[in-house]
Scaffold this motif. Structure first.
Motif, PDB file in Angstrom:
ATOM      1  N   VAL A  95     -47.409  42.737 -33.223  1.00  0.00           N
ATOM      2  CA  VAL A  95     -48.373  43.279 -34.186  1.00  0.00           C
ATOM      3  C   VAL A  95     -47.622  44.047 -35.271  1.00  0.00           C
ATOM      4  O   VAL A  95     -46.975  45.063 -34.969  1.00  0.00           O
TER       5      VAL A  95
ATOM      6  N   LEU B 215     -53.820  47.878 -40.496  1.00  0.00           N
ATOM      7  CA  LEU B 215     -54.204  48.406 -39.183  1.00  0.00           C
ATOM      8  C   LEU B 215     -54.952  49.739 -39.286  1.00  0.00           C
ATOM      9  O   LEU B 215     -55.245  50.360 -38.267  1.00  0.00           O
TER      10      LEU B 215
ATOM     11  N   ALA C 137     -57.857  49.561 -37.164  1.00  0.00           N
ATOM     12  CA  ALA C 137     -57.646  49.074 -35.799  1.00  0.00           C
ATOM     13  C   ALA C 137     -58.060  50.109 -34.759  1.00  0.00           C
ATOM     14  O   ALA C 137     -57.914  51.319 -34.961  1.00  0.00           O
TER      15      ALA C 137
ATOM     16  N   THR D 153     -58.162  44.546 -33.922  1.00  0.00           N
ATOM     17  CA  THR D 153     -57.578  44.604 -35.266  1.00  0.00           C
ATOM     18  C   THR D 153     -58.515  43.850 -36.203  1.00  0.00           C
ATOM     19  O   THR D 153     -58.361  42.652 -36.399  1.00  0.00           O
TER      20      THR D 153
ATOM     21  N   TRP E 268     -58.328  40.186 -38.293  1.00  0.00           N
ATOM     22  CA  TRP E 268     -57.206  39.363 -37.858  1.00  0.00           C
ATOM     23  C   TRP E 268     -57.676  38.364 -36.808  1.00  0.00           C
ATOM     24  O   TRP E 268     -58.719  38.549 -36.176  1.00  0.00           O
TER      25      TRP E 268
ATOM     26  N   GLN F 277     -55.846  40.191 -30.679  1.00  0.00           N
ATOM     27  CA  GLN F 277     -56.634  41.352 -30.261  1.00  0.00           C
ATOM     28  C   GLN F 277     -56.688  41.373 -28.727  1.00  0.00           C
ATOM     29  O   GLN F 277     -57.713  41.105 -28.110  1.00  0.00           O
TER      30      GLN F 277
END
Length: 287
Positions: A82, A88, A91, A114, A117, A122
């Protein structure tokens, strides 16, 4: 421990979750006959958890750290690299979904979220975050979830899901009972943030008109669009195209294939066209 994570300040937000392989069949010559099989590997939920940036700040991550490896406790020991980028900021380490604890199949007791994405990164059943300064080139980001291009090179770490939309009514497998006024509707989403515009064509792309975007319109979440349509009983070819706040416009299937070829099964976001026949039956225009 989970007790230590739960005692930290929590946040709840609505975001979509989409598999990187969603719509993978659309790359092929025989595309999906209905909306479920064309775009069904996506959902939208209220997620609750701890901000990833808060957690990394609390543990004192070094400034030179640029990646972390997320590891799951599942049988395949899922691991994904990541990148620690500004993307992020939203996130979470999520432990709640739609007002209840994560269900076992969704990663109980903890998963990485996240927003925007591809779903595979994830990681569910999250067991460890290992902070480092380079990716680990794991199985699921090299042999999988990468895009082999026509020249033999591969797109890798293409994590952000680009703008996408689909008309859900009328769509493949449905039937209109006869001419008259209908509400054409569908969903749009983008990993880059807000959906700014959705246009609809009724003639296979020759002309386009703006659909209404239903509020609230949230970042990296499903946006419902609507358009009144008075069907005259003649054949029609219906599709939608989304534009997000970055200015990116959803491409046609032909444009996508021209740019990337057909060697990949991932990251398809091309326009999906439905054909309405004079008898009201709705089918996939590509068959």
């Amino acid at each position: 421990t989970m007790d230590e994570i739960r005692r930290l300040p929590s946040v709840s937000r609505i975001h979509f979750l989409e598999c990187g392989g969603n719509s993978g069949g659309e790359w092929g010559a025989r595309t999906a006959p209905d909306a479920q099989r064309a775009c069904g590997l996506a959902s939208c939920s209220v997620w609750t958890g701890v901000s990833l940036s808060l957690l990394l700040s609390e543990v004192g991550v070094k400034a030179e750290s640029s990646w972390m490896i997320a590891e799951g406790a599942d049988a395949c020991r899922m691991q994904r690299s990541v990148p620690l980028t500004n993307d992020l900021d939203e996130a979470l380490l999520a432990y709640g979904q739609n007002g209840e604890p994560l269900r076992p199949e969704q990663g109980f007791p903890l998963r990485l979220l996240t927003p925007g994405w591809e779903g595979n990164i994830q990681v569910k059943w999250l067991e460890r975050l290992h902070v480092t300064n380079q990716p680990h080139m794991t199985r699921d980001e090299t042999s999988k979830y990468s895009d082999l291009m026509p020249d033999g090179k591969a797109r890798i770490f293409t994590l952000v899901l680009e703008a996408k939309s689909i008309v859900t009514f009328p769509s493949g497998g449905q039937t209109l009972p006869g001419p008259g006024l209908y509400e054409l509707t569908g969903l749009a989403w983008s990993g880059k943030g807000l959906i700014e515009r959705v246009e609809v064509t009724l003639d296979g792309g020759s002309t386009w008109q703006d659909a209404q975007l239903q509020q609230p319109r949230l970042r990296k979440a499903f946006t419902r669009f609507r358009l009144p349509w008075r069907w005259d009983g003649k054949p029609a070819a219906i599709a939608s195209r989304a534009t997000d706040e970055s200015g990116y416009m959803q491409p046609t299937r032909e444009e996508l294939i021209a740019a990337r070829g057909t060697n990949s099964g991932y990251h398809f976001n091309g326009i999906k066209v439905w054909k309405v026949a004079a008898d009201g039956s709705v089918t996939n225009a590509d068959t």
